[in-house]
Design a protein around this motif. Structure first.
Motif, short mmCIF file in Angstrom:
data_model
loop_
_atom_site.label_atom_id
_atom_site.label_comp_id
_atom_site.label_asym_id
_atom_site.label_seq_id
_atom_site.Cartn_x
_atom_site.Cartn_y
_atom_site.Cartn_z
N THR A 84 18.28 -47.03 -10.48
CA THR A 84 17.12 -47.74 -11.02
C THR A 84 17.19 -47.88 -12.53
O THR A 84 16.52 -48.71 -13.12
CB THR A 84 15.83 -47.01 -10.55
OG1 THR A 84 15.86 -46.93 -9.13
CG2 THR A 84 14.57 -47.73 -10.98
N ILE A 113 9.75 -45.87 -14.18
CA ILE A 113 10.07 -47.16 -14.79
C ILE A 113 9.14 -47.42 -15.98
O ILE A 113 9.60 -47.65 -17.10
CB ILE A 113 9.96 -48.30 -13.74
CG1 ILE A 113 11.04 -48.11 -12.66
CG2 ILE A 113 10.08 -49.67 -14.41
CD1 ILE A 113 10.91 -49.08 -11.48
N PRO A 177 9.55 -50.17 -1.73
CA PRO A 177 10.28 -49.64 -0.57
C PRO A 177 11.06 -50.78 0.10
O PRO A 177 10.50 -51.85 0.30
CB PRO A 177 9.17 -49.13 0.35
CG PRO A 177 7.90 -49.71 -0.15
CD PRO A 177 8.11 -50.05 -1.59
N ALA A 198 7.27 -44.76 0.26
CA ALA A 198 8.14 -45.18 -0.83
C ALA A 198 9.47 -45.74 -0.32
O ALA A 198 10.26 -46.28 -1.09
CB ALA A 198 8.41 -44.00 -1.76
N1 GLN Z 1 8.98 -46.95 -9.12
C1 GLN Z 1 9.40 -45.66 -8.66
C2 GLN Z 1 10.87 -45.45 -8.94
O1 GLN Z 1 11.60 -46.37 -9.18
C3 GLN Z 1 9.06 -45.46 -7.19
C4 GLN Z 1 9.74 -46.42 -6.29
C5 GLN Z 1 9.31 -46.25 -4.84
O2 GLN Z 1 8.57 -45.33 -4.51
N2 GLN Z 1 9.79 -47.12 -3.99
O3 GLN Z 1 11.36 -44.37 -8.93
#
Ligand code: GLN
Length: 269
Positions: A84, A113, A177, A198
């Motif tokens: 990420t 983020i 997700p 998530a």
């Molecule tokens: N935005 C958070 C991250 O990137 C959670 C992403 C999620 O739970 N899908 O870690």
């Protein structure tokens, strides 16, 4: 722990030992000849047992590093992933073209983020939304921890719903997700201990994008940008979706492991 199939068993054991004693990982290595108190030894044994049961290491220590910042994590949030960081870098790069961009992080989870963006681009105006109140509390604490709480407005809601009243944002970013439902039972046991909310992307993994992309079209200013993390086989489908809702220059970018990881697009003026 090696016997339980934990790949980096030795290093993880050391991390748990340092945590049990209450010292940093590097400090542990210089005091290996020191005795361990009975209390710390007991705590260590409990943590090792939990790790053998496949509780994610980061839930045991309560910390994961992301963008060189330490984030609090617990069972309410996904553990931030290294992949990420490439999403965050792309957004930071784009933000340089704006003076004070208004940015929304959808499904903020731990806040990894939005807190990183606010830390590395303090001129921005930030909004973070999550459907989970428990996750928002973690995100708020992470914003406080990194001194950016004053720059971020946290809202509870499903995807961009809280923003549909006004269309005044420059950038929408999200790591939603995206795992197809039928793949969930085959995820590693420790990943399965992360919040289903998530991970679960609906039948084909694309459910969130189908809601989020049309919402982003309404919420963004003309000329705004969308940045979406994707699963490595979802680039074409998510790109097509973005194009069908008025985004141009739709681009698929790769993560550091050279897998497709981000779809971005520019909302036509
Ligand atoms: N935005 C958070 C991250 O990137 C959670 C992403 C999620 O739970 N899908 O870690």
């Amino acid at each position: 722990m090696a016997g339980a199939g934990i790949e980096n068993a030795r290093q993880e054991a050391e991390i748990l030992l340092a945590f049990s004693i209450g010292v940093g990982y590097k400090d542990l290595l210089v005091q290996l000849d020191q005795p361990v108190s009975a209390g710390a030894a007991r705590k260590y044994a409990q943590l090792v047992e939990k790790r053998r049961e496949k509780h994610p290491l980061q839930y045991l220590t309560g910390i994961q590093e992301f963008m060189s910042l330490a984030f609090e994590v617990n069972e309410a949030v996904l553990v931030p992933r290294w992949d990420t960081e490439s999403l965050v870098e792309l957004v930071l790069d784009k933000m340089k073209h704006f003076a004070a961009p208004a940015v929304v992080d959808v499904g903020t989870g731990s806040g990894a983020i939005v807190v990183s963006l606010a830390k590395y681009y303090p001129q921005g105006e930030y909004y973070a939304v999550d459907i989970s109140q428990d996750a928002l509390e973690v995100a708020r604490r992470n914003a406080l921890r990194h001194d950016v709480a004053g720059k971020i407005t946290f809202l509870q809601g499903n995807l961009l719903e809280p923003f549909l009243g006004g269309g005044d944002y420059d950038i929408v970013v999200s790591n939603p997700p995206y795992i197809p439902q039928k793949e969930l039972p085959y995820l590693p046991a420790d990943v399965q201990k992360e919040p289903r909310l998530a991970l679960d992307g609906g039948e084909d993994g694309l459910s969130c994008y189908r809601l989020l992309v049309p919402q982003a079209q309404r919420v963004l200013k003309p000329g705004g940008f969308i940045f979406l993390e994707i699963g490595d086989h979802q680039g074409e489908d998510v790109s097509a979706l973005c194009r069908s809702y008025g985004f141009s220059n739709v681009t698929i970018s790769q993560d550091y492991g050279h897998r497709d990881r981000v779809v971005s697009g520019h909302l036509k003026r």
